[in-house]
Design a protein around this motif. Structure first.
Motif, PDB file in Angstrom:
ATOM      1  N   PRO A 371     -14.080  -6.026   5.491  1.00  0.00           N
ATOM      2  CA  PRO A 371     -14.684  -5.434   6.698  1.00  0.00           C
ATOM      3  C   PRO A 371     -15.052  -3.963   6.484  1.00  0.00           C
ATOM      4  CG  PRO A 371     -12.309  -5.396   6.871  1.00  0.00           C
ATOM      5  CD  PRO A 371     -12.617  -6.062   5.557  1.00  0.00           C
ATOM      6  N   LEU A 373     -14.266  -0.592   8.050  1.00  0.00           N
ATOM      7  CA  LEU A 373     -13.188  -0.094   8.896  1.00  0.00           C
ATOM      8  C   LEU A 373     -13.571   1.288   9.409  1.00  0.00           C
ATOM      9  CD1 LEU A 373     -10.328  -1.242   6.528  1.00  0.00           C
ATOM     10  CD2 LEU A 373     -11.132  -2.403   8.587  1.00  0.00           C
ATOM     11  N   THR A 378      -8.231   0.629  13.333  1.00  0.00           N
ATOM     12  CA  THR A 378      -8.710  -0.617  12.725  1.00  0.00           C
ATOM     13  C   THR A 378      -8.225  -0.745  11.288  1.00  0.00           C
ATOM     14  OG1 THR A 378     -10.796   0.441  12.072  1.00  0.00           O
ATOM     15  CG2 THR A 378     -10.764  -0.729  14.178  1.00  0.00           C
ATOM     16  N   ARG A 379      -8.104   0.399  10.587  1.00  0.00           N
ATOM     17  CA  ARG A 379      -7.570   0.342   9.219  1.00  0.00           C
ATOM     18  C   ARG A 379      -6.130  -0.126   9.216  1.00  0.00           C
ATOM     19  NH1 ARG A 379     -10.977   4.931   8.831  1.00  0.00           N
ATOM     20  NH2 ARG A 379      -9.332   6.356   9.478  1.00  0.00           N
ATOM     21  N   ARG A 381      -4.624  -1.909  11.510  1.00  0.00           N
ATOM     22  CA  ARG A 381      -4.584  -3.324  11.905  1.00  0.00           C
ATOM     23  C   ARG A 381      -4.965  -4.214  10.738  1.00  0.00           C
ATOM     24  NH1 ARG A 381      -6.674  -2.088  16.748  1.00  0.00           N
ATOM     25  NH2 ARG A 381      -8.791  -2.548  16.069  1.00  0.00           N
ATOM     26  N   TRP A 382      -6.015  -3.803  10.015  1.00  0.00           N
ATOM     27  CA  TRP A 382      -6.453  -4.590   8.867  1.00  0.00           C
ATOM     28  C   TRP A 382      -5.351  -4.681   7.818  1.00  0.00           C
ATOM     29  CZ3 TRP A 382      -6.848  -3.087   3.765  1.00  0.00           C
ATOM     30  CH2 TRP A 382      -7.428  -4.032   2.907  1.00  0.00           C
ATOM     31  N   ASP A 385      -2.680  -7.107   9.008  1.00  0.00           N
ATOM     32  CA  ASP A 385      -3.148  -8.492   8.956  1.00  0.00           C
ATOM     33  C   ASP A 385      -3.192  -9.005   7.517  1.00  0.00           C
ATOM     34  OD1 ASP A 385      -3.419  -8.470  11.680  1.00  0.00           O
ATOM     35  OD2 ASP A 385      -5.597  -8.219  11.677  1.00  0.00           O
ATOM     36  N   GLN A 585      -8.767  -5.099  -2.347  1.00  0.00           N
ATOM     37  CA  GLN A 585      -8.174  -5.120  -1.006  1.00  0.00           C
ATOM     38  C   GLN A 585      -6.640  -5.071  -1.084  1.00  0.00           C
ATOM     39  OE1 GLN A 585     -10.978  -7.392  -1.681  1.00  0.00           O
ATOM     40  NE2 GLN A 585     -11.991  -5.518  -0.996  1.00  0.00           N
TER      41      GLN A 585
END
Length: 661
Positions: A371, A373, A378-379, A381-382, A385, A585
């Motif tokens: 994604p 970010l 959001t980073r 959360r990523w 996850d 990632q």
């Protein structure tokens, strides 16, 4: 100090001479423990049944299912024989990819006939083998349309492609083919297969409701009976992660209460079926009130689908597909074709793209796209996850803790002591390791060093190699473990790890974090300066461990000059990894902590795509920690480890910002 390091023999570095297979025997037994069909009510099983099907689809790599394209059936040649004819058929299963098979059809044939899908195992020549031909001819001459599907063994684990999954989808499309034929009654279809064909039968029955009766032969048993701690059968038996979710019995139990006949033999892994597995199936069929729909017969001899076994199969289908009960029909006399006579019929469609196109199909559709970010939230959360997804992917959910530390020997050398220790990283798993502590160490930095060869891999000609030797000379506490399946624990368990849903890299990460936990507790160690180093294929394990546990203050990881998207040669096997992420990632989970990646593929370092290593760079930049990431391109080979001096200089700058103790 490095030049004064004493030489060590291989024997001095060894903690135990007990074979690895015995040292991990309890762990193996725990992972392979049978799971009985312990359902006390029909409602309890029905509630579980849909979940078994869902989990099986996911493990086979066909969730979501591929698009059901037009079959686009093509025919090769035809042979006409007394009472039957043979046709070579091809049908589309993926875009531009055609499965192949042999259709045996009664001749003459009037009206709609019952059909039997025949799945072969590892017979030499596949469906052209006389044993497989015999049942096809026998069924055709008894009035059945019989289709045999050619088995395909295809491997693309990184995107979820595995042999059993490919064959299962081919077989489901073969059912589409049979039900589309005007001469076949779609309400009277059976399935049979022996050995690997029995395995295919099991997975097909778990996913498809169309078969009305089935006869798996010389195969069905608890998974643990076909596994071995010292060897392994064909990789088609090892569906990634299936044993985490269920045993073989639940898979075929999805077929209940339809008519099911098991054929076993006295001299293979199914010999104990009547005393164990059969009793569980009988209990399940009684819950449905249909005990007469389940049967079993065991035959003398070894692994086979012999004529008496085939005749018992004919009788079962006569009863349940034609309503004819009575004597077991004799197999009609016949003469199998020489394989070359059958292969004269071959005529592969010119549009067939080859089986690698299936892997391309999943690379285009299943690969997770990184994604963009846009914010710190959001980073975060990523990262959370992805951590959870990776833990699930490698079957590791519990926080690590070093347990039952034992010291087996102490050896003093000028300037440091060496301890031979072991500790438990999981119940039934003890990790051998070497602990090296500088003389007078207090508040010292510490490192866990992972090597493909285990702790002995850090020694050359009995001396510590340059990186550990120089770190030790500079006052570092070092822990050199034999993570699972390496060093003293070396075993070829890659396939067992697959079916258990515990890929080797995940186990290495768990063992590495347990080693970190051990260092974290040592009074000589500054817990704020814990370094984790992974070279060769242990680089990914180090990245996983660092991504999961922030007690790893810095990590150094080998990227072996590739990424999973570029083939992943030299990287550890992690099924479905590209459905979650890739090495860049996984590396980004360590942000903003110091991260040194080496042997990064040069062409992918500044590649303008979030799929490659620029993703990790952007993550560090966005967190205001660009200097904490160092990426070194591939230079002189996959084990080109950073120098201790360069590493310490880099870390000294990074660790200036550490909180006070």
């Amino acid at each position: 100090m490095a030049e004064h390091v004493v030489r060590y023999s291989a024997n001095q570095l060894t903690i135990s001479d007990e074979p690895a297979v015995r040292r991990l025997a309890e762990y193996y037994a725990l992972r392979c423990a049978p799971r009985p069909l312990a359902y006390r009510s029909r409602a309890a099983w029905v509630a579980r049944r849909s979940e078994v099907r869902r989990q099986a689809r996911a493990a086979l790599g066909i969730d979501p299912a591929p698009e059901r394209l037009p079959l686009d059936v093509r025919e090769g040649g035809t042979l006409v024989r007394s009472g039957y004819e043979v046709r070579r058929l091809y049908w589309q299963t993926w875009p531009g990819v055609y499965a192949s098979g042999w259709l045996y059809r009664p001749a003459p044939l009037s009206g709609r006939a019952p059909a039997v899908l025949n799945l072969h195992g590892h017979w030499p020549g596949g469906a052209a083998h006389p044993v497989v031909q015999s049942r096809l001819i026998g069924l055709a001459r008894l009035g059945y349309v019989a289709l045999a599907v050619d088995a395909i063994h295809l491997y693309g684990y990184e995107v979820g492609v595995n042999p059993a999954g490919v064959m299962t989808w081919n077989n489901m499309r073969a059912l589409d083919l049979l039900t589309s034929m005007p001469e076949v009654d779609p309400e009277r279809i059976g399935v049979t297969g022996a050995s690997g064909g029995g395995l295919q039968t099991m997975y097909l029955l778990a996913l498809d409701d169309r078969p009305r009766a089935a006869v798996p032969a010389a195969m069905i048993t608890y998974f643990h009976r076909i596994l071995s701690p010292e060897s392994h059968p064909c990789a088609c038996h090892y569906v990634p992660g299936i044993m985490r979710e269920m045993d073989a019995l639940e898979l075929i139990a999805v077929f209940a209460p339809k008519p099911l006949l098991f054929l076993t033999v006295e001299r293979d892994w199914t010999r104990l079926f009547p005393q164990h597995e059969l009793l569980e199936f009988r209990s399940l069929y009684r819950l449905y009130g249909q005990p007469d729909r389940l049967d079993h017969e065991q035959f003398p001899g070894g692994h086979d689908y012999s004529r008496p076994m085939r005749e018992r199969m004919y009788a079962w289908f006569e009863r349940w597909l034609r309503g004819r009960e009575g004597a077991v029909p004799a197999e009609p006399e016949h003469e199998p074709e020489p394989p070359e006579s059958l292969h004269v019929l071959d005529c592969s469609p010119p549009e067939h793209r080859g089986w690698d196109a299936v892997i391309d199909y999943y690379r285009e559709r299943a690969v997770r796209q990184p994604p963009r970010l846009e914010s710190r939230a959001t980073r975060k959360r990523w990262q959370d996850d992805l951590r959870a997804a990776l833990r699930d992917l490698v079957g590791d959910a519990e926080p690590p803790a070093a347990l039952e530390l034992q010291t087996h020997a102490r050896m003093s050398s000028p300037g440091y002591r060496l301890e031979k220790i072991s500790f438990a990283s999981e119940p039934a798993v003890r990790i051998p390791a070497l602990l090296l502590v500088p003389e007078g160490a207090q508040g010292a930095p510490a490192a866990v060093l992972l090597h493909p060869g285990g702790k002995a891999g850090w020694f050359r000609d009995g001396r510590l190699d340059s990186l550990p030797g120089e770190l030790l000379a500079a006052g570092w506490v070092l822990l050199l473990p034999d993570v699972r399946l390496r060093g003293e624990l070396a075993l070829d368990w890659q396939h067992n790890c697959l079916i258990w849903g515990r890929p080797e890299a995940g186990m290495a990460a768990r063992d590495a974090l347990t080693a970190v936990d051990l260092l974290y507790r040592l009074p000589e160690v500054d817990w704020r300066r814990l370094l984790l180093v992974g070279v060769g294929d242990q680089g990914v394990g180090a990245l996983l461990a660092s991504g999961w546990d922030e007690r790893v203050a810095a990590v150094v990881a080998d990227c072996v000059g590739t990424a999973y998207r570029d083939g992943g040669e030299g990287l550890p096997l992690i099924p479905n990894i590209l459905r979650v992420g890739d090495v860049p990632q996984i590396a980004a989970l360590s942000a903003p902590r110091p991260l040194w990646l080496f042997n990064v593929p040069s062409a992918r370092m500044n590649f303008p795509s979030l799929r490659y290593y620029d993703f990790a760079r952007r993550m560090y930049q966005s967190l205001g920690a660009a200097e904490a990431l160092r990426m070194i391109p591939t230079q002189s080979g996959p084990l080109a480890v950073p120098t201790a001096s360069g590493l310490q200089e880099w870390l000294a700058h990074q660790w200036r910002r550490l909180p006070r103790a």
